[in-house]
Write an enzyme that holds these catalytic residues in place. Sequence first.
Site, PDB file in Angstrom:
ATOM      1  N   LEU A   1     -13.171  -5.175 -27.995  1.00 45.77           N
ATOM      2  CA  LEU A   1     -13.338  -4.581 -26.652  1.00 45.77           C
ATOM      3  C   LEU A   1     -12.106  -4.746 -25.767  1.00 45.77           C
ATOM      4  CD1 LEU A   1     -17.046  -5.546 -25.775  1.00 45.77           C
ATOM      5  CD2 LEU A   1     -16.189  -3.539 -27.014  1.00 45.77           C
TER       6      LEU A   1
ATOM      7  N   ARG B   1      -6.068  -2.615 -27.015  1.00 48.12           N
ATOM      8  CA  ARG B   1      -4.946  -2.901 -27.921  1.00 48.12           C
ATOM      9  C   ARG B   1      -4.289  -1.638 -28.482  1.00 48.12           C
ATOM     10  NH1 ARG B   1      -9.785  -3.604 -29.866  1.00 48.12           N
ATOM     11  NH2 ARG B   1     -10.394  -2.794 -31.914  1.00 48.12           N
TER      12      ARG B   1
ATOM     13  N   THR C   1     -25.120  -4.926 -30.951  1.00 52.49           N
ATOM     14  CA  THR C   1     -23.757  -4.437 -31.196  1.00 52.49           C
ATOM     15  C   THR C   1     -22.792  -5.601 -31.360  1.00 52.49           C
ATOM     16  OG1 THR C   1     -24.178  -2.408 -29.940  1.00 52.49           O
ATOM     17  CG2 THR C   1     -21.874  -3.032 -30.258  1.00 52.49           C
TER      18      THR C   1
ATOM     19  N   ASP D   1     -21.227  -5.596 -35.055  1.00 48.50           N
ATOM     20  CA  ASP D   1     -19.887  -5.013 -35.069  1.00 48.50           C
ATOM     21  C   ASP D   1     -18.789  -6.019 -34.758  1.00 48.50           C
ATOM     22  OD1 ASP D   1     -21.172  -2.670 -35.587  1.00 48.50           O
ATOM     23  OD2 ASP D   1     -20.776  -1.732 -33.636  1.00 48.50           O
TER      24      ASP D   1
ATOM     25  N   CYS E   1      -5.639   1.478   6.329  1.00 48.37           N
ATOM     26  CA  CYS E   1      -6.415   0.266   6.605  1.00 48.37           C
ATOM     27  C   CYS E   1      -6.049  -0.292   7.980  1.00 48.37           C
ATOM     28  CB  CYS E   1      -6.200  -0.773   5.516  1.00 48.37           C
ATOM     29  SG  CYS E   1      -4.509  -1.378   5.360  1.00 48.37           S
TER      30      CYS E   1
ATOM     31  N   HIS F   1       0.830  -1.198   0.000  1.00 46.12           N
ATOM     32  CA  HIS F   1       0.000   0.000   0.000  1.00 46.12           C
ATOM     33  C   HIS F   1       0.872   1.259   0.000  1.00 46.12           C
ATOM     34  CE1 HIS F   1      -3.918  -2.042   1.621  1.00 46.12           C
ATOM     35  NE2 HIS F   1      -3.457  -2.592   0.515  1.00 46.12           N
TER      36      HIS F   1
ATOM     37  N   GLU G   1       1.286   3.719   2.128  1.00 41.76           N
ATOM     38  CA  GLU G   1       2.032   4.030   3.339  1.00 41.76           C
ATOM     39  C   GLU G   1       3.322   3.214   3.421  1.00 41.76           C
ATOM     40  OE1 GLU G   1      -2.426   4.201   4.505  1.00 41.76           O
ATOM     41  OE2 GLU G   1      -1.146   3.209   3.030  1.00 41.76           O
TER      42      GLU G   1
ATOM     43  N   LEU H   1     -27.883   1.918 -24.038  1.00 40.32           N
ATOM     44  CA  LEU H   1     -27.504   3.197 -23.452  1.00 40.32           C
ATOM     45  C   LEU H   1     -28.729   3.942 -22.927  1.00 40.32           C
ATOM     46  CD1 LEU H   1     -24.902   4.179 -26.167  1.00 40.32           C
ATOM     47  CD2 LEU H   1     -24.370   4.031 -23.727  1.00 40.32           C
TER      48      LEU H   1
END
Length: 346
Positions: free
Chosen positions: A202, A205, A194, A198, A73, A44, A46, A286
């Site tokens: 996803l 790259r 989609t 298409d 934490c 972490h 710290e 959407l």
Amino acid sequence: MHRCIELAKLGAGAVAPNPMVGAVLVCDDCIIGEGYHRQYGQAHAEVNCINNVSEANKHLVEKSTLYVSLEPCSHFGKTPPCADLIIQKNIPSVVIACRDSFQQVDGRGIQKLQAAGVKVITPVLEREALEFNRRFFTFHNQHRPYVILKWAQTANGKIANGDYSRLFISNALTNRAVHHWRSNEASILIGTTTALNDDPVLTTRLWPGSNPVRLVIDKALKLPPSLHLFDGTVKTIVFNTIQQEDKGQVLLYKISGGKSFIAQIMEALYQLNIQSVLVEGGAKLLQSFIDENYWDEARVITNPDLIIDAGIPAPLLVNAEQVSGEKILTDTIHYYKNRYSGHNRF
């Protein structure tokens, strides 16, 4: 504390589902150590900060003030409690930007430090600290992932051809920016149409960084296995109404009746510990997120030089406040936040 936040942001895309955290150790107004959480499962902020102190300055640690962008934490997770380390190193005072709402911390780190005699000052730059970790806080406070909507549209507000044939709207440089966005999110979601039309990959790259988990809605499990989504290179979750099965890189996740499909996806992602989702379409999906008010940000790319006569209309964004905008070559990008999403109440 501003420096803590600068450092914390360097962990973007690498530390989720942990929060981004930065830490700075100061003695007599001089920084003697600094660090940030670099990678999930590793040290972490710290720890990295204290380890950054040179041998010549180690005797100053017990005279210093530790600044940290999030409450240390107090529990054993992938690493030991940072509050224990602070106490062990005899650091006399700690300045904290904001409290950690994760249920295993949520004030316990502060209490442990104070019980050991450490002077604790908080909050400092709380709004800024909550904002840059908004994915983390939305997830733990609202029990759902942080949702970003994204689409590209023509000058006359169309996001696809009417026959769903491939339409290239944004330019190559904007596409690289989109891959950068993907690298900062835990997952990316598309709908059945989609995926079919298409056949997107996803991935990130076009930008160095981790690939998000691929999410697709396929209620009837009709998508062919030949799609890029199922090439086995990236973890993919298929939300459907038929079958629950873990096939390794592909998880079939069954959504039952009752609540809306979107609401149940939000609950599923919470259970799967996926803190953020970039929704890339199509238009119906959407609009469903907008209509059900399950969104926090929207990023709308517009090609001002492209007009098509017949096409699929872009979603209608409501409850939206534009916060910024930019141009990438010929494209314009407008950034919006939801006036009524929970993170804006931080």
